[in-house]
Design an enzyme around this catalytic site. Structure first.
Site, PDB file in Angstrom:
ATOM      1  N   ASP A  43      17.550  -9.628  20.695  1.00  0.00           N
ATOM      2  CA  ASP A  43      18.272 -10.727  20.470  1.00  0.00           C
ATOM      3  C   ASP A  43      17.857 -11.366  19.120  1.00  0.00           C
ATOM      4  OD1 ASP A  43      15.947 -11.801  21.554  1.00  0.00           O
ATOM      5  OD2 ASP A  43      16.534 -12.997  22.753  1.00  0.00           O
ATOM      6  N   SER A  44      16.864 -10.753  18.535  1.00  0.00           N
ATOM      7  CA  SER A  44      16.572 -11.312  17.272  1.00  0.00           C
ATOM      8  C   SER A  44      17.778 -11.077  16.133  1.00  0.00           C
ATOM      9  CB  SER A  44      15.309 -10.251  16.609  1.00  0.00           C
ATOM     10  OG  SER A  44      15.607  -8.990  16.790  1.00  0.00           O
ATOM     11  N   ASP A  82      18.341  -6.302  24.744  1.00  0.00           N
ATOM     12  CA  ASP A  82      17.848  -7.724  25.279  1.00  0.00           C
ATOM     13  C   ASP A  82      18.825  -8.282  26.149  1.00  0.00           C
ATOM     14  OD1 ASP A  82      15.194  -8.101  24.563  1.00  0.00           O
ATOM     15  OD2 ASP A  82      15.889  -9.071  22.610  1.00  0.00           O
ATOM     16  N   LYS A 112      16.090  -5.305  28.488  1.00  0.00           N
ATOM     17  CA  LYS A 112      14.814  -5.955  28.505  1.00  0.00           C
ATOM     18  C   LYS A 112      14.831  -7.388  28.624  1.00  0.00           C
ATOM     19  CE  LYS A 112      12.686  -6.764  24.152  1.00  0.00           C
ATOM     20  NZ  LYS A 112      12.887  -8.121  24.077  1.00  0.00           N
ATOM     21  N   GLU A 114      12.909 -11.217  29.095  1.00  0.00           N
ATOM     22  CA  GLU A 114      11.525 -11.966  28.685  1.00  0.00           C
ATOM     23  C   GLU A 114      11.139 -12.695  29.996  1.00  0.00           C
ATOM     24  OE1 GLU A 114      12.048 -14.565  25.412  1.00  0.00           O
ATOM     25  OE2 GLU A 114      12.710 -13.006  23.948  1.00  0.00           O
ATOM     26  N   GLU A 181       4.253  -9.190  22.681  1.00  0.00           N
ATOM     27  CA  GLU A 181       4.585  -9.560  21.457  1.00  0.00           C
ATOM     28  C   GLU A 181       3.449 -10.691  21.281  1.00  0.00           C
ATOM     29  OE1 GLU A 181       8.162 -10.835  20.539  1.00  0.00           O
ATOM     30  OE2 GLU A 181       8.012 -11.685  18.724  1.00  0.00           O
TER      31      GLU A 181
HETATM   32  O1  KIV Z   1      14.711  -9.310  19.896  1.00  0.00           O
HETATM   33  C1  KIV Z   1      13.622  -8.713  19.549  1.00  0.00           C
HETATM   34  O2  KIV Z   1      13.814  -8.003  18.404  1.00  0.00           O
HETATM   35  C2  KIV Z   1      12.430  -8.380  20.117  1.00  0.00           C
HETATM   36  C3  KIV Z   1      11.299  -7.763  19.556  1.00  0.00           C
HETATM   37  C4  KIV Z   1      10.803  -8.416  18.267  1.00  0.00           C
HETATM   38  C5  KIV Z   1      10.254  -7.222  20.536  1.00  0.00           C
HETATM   39  O3  KIV Z   1      12.412  -8.750  21.327  1.00  0.00           O
END
Ligand code: KIV
Length: 277
Positions: A43-44, A82, A112, A114, A181
């Site tokens: 989600d970056s 994510d 993924k 969090e 992280e």
């Molecule tokens: O969203 C992302 O790119 C991430 C990485 C920084 C691990 O979660």
């Protein structure tokens, strides 16, 4: 060989895992060809692709669209997507419904999520629905407001203990891997040693079972201030700037397009063109 959640799990202790973020088809193809084990549709993307200051505005539709593009470009890499902010915070049922979209429409092979002990019920529900889960602990960007900024985590004894307990909880709930992280390297080493599942670090030192970086940071694309843990392995931003500047100069000076970039007309039609009214 195709990377799967099984091959990723089995790599622990034998082979370092290589993960990079990817958000589109053409970059995914290059990374896949270069042999990365896993592509993370992070989600970056909200920050590096959409220009938001954090990841909190990223939607399920954003993730589905970008994940599907990455999946079309990935032949061998495992595609992990994510779960964006508020897609897994309401109830396990909603978490499964949203993750199901990432799998069915985005063609993710794993998601993924969090969070630690507070998210055990969600992880269990996903595993029950046959959706593999990668955990994410440490600096979890969706908690930026709760943390008061993007800060290194696990620096006090209490925080370090909580992180270790969270890592155990995520593993016990059935996650196949964990992203860690921005935590001090000795703590990451302890967590990596403790868990049977692979720990993929970002700003967590060299003892982790693998590493992940945001690809634009890794390749030197963009001018955002990168965190201390980033190493630039390329200068794509400079290359692109040079290419764009040269293109602009040649267009303005009438150098591009040249004869090689033009379609010739059969000689027999030259006269016809001249006579067009
Ligand atoms: O969203 C992302 O790119 C991430 C990485 C920084 C691990 O979660």
């Amino acid at each position: 060989m195709k990377n799967t959640v099984a091959t990723v799990r089995e790599a622990k202790g034998h082979e370092k895992l290589v993960m990079l973020t990817a958000y589109d088809y053409s970059v995914a193809r290059i990374m896949d060809k270069a042999g990365v084990n896993a592509l993370l549709v992070g989600d970056s993307l909200g920050m590096v692709m959409l220009g938001y200051p954090d990841t909190l505005s990223v939607t399920m539709d954003d993730m589905v669209r970008h994940c599907a593009a990455v999946a079309r470009g990935a032949q061998k890499a495992l595609v992990v997507c994510d779960m964006p902010y508020m897609s897994c915070h309401i109830s396990p049922a909603e978490t499964v419904r949203n993750a199901g979209r990432l799998v069915a429409e985005g063609h993710a092979q794993a998601v993924k999520l969090e969070g630690g002990a507070d998210f055990v019920a969600d992880i269990r529900a996903l595993v029950r629905a046959s959706i593999p889960v990668m955990g994410h602990l440490g600096l979890t960007p969706q908690s930026v407001n709760a943390f008061g900024g993007f800060k290194v985590q696990g620096k006090t004894k209490e925080d370090a203990q909580r992180l270790l307990d969270d890592a155990r909880a995520v593993e016990a709930a059935g996650a196949f891997a964990l992203t860690l992280e921005c935590v001090p390297a000795p703590l990451a080493e302890r967590i990596t040693r403790e868990l049977a599942i692979p720990v993929i670090g970002i700003g967590a030192g060299a003892a982790c079972d693998g590493q992940v970086l945001v690809w634009q940071d890794m390749a030197g694309l963009g001018d955002r201030q990168v965190p201390r843990f980033v190493k630039g392995f390329g200068k794509l931003g400079e290359c692109l700037f040079d290419a764009v500047s040269t293109y602009a100069r040649e267009v303005r000076n009438g150098i591009f397009p040249g004869p090689d970039q033009c379609y010739p007309l059969p000689e027999s039609l030259d006269e016809v063109i001249r006579q067009l009214k």
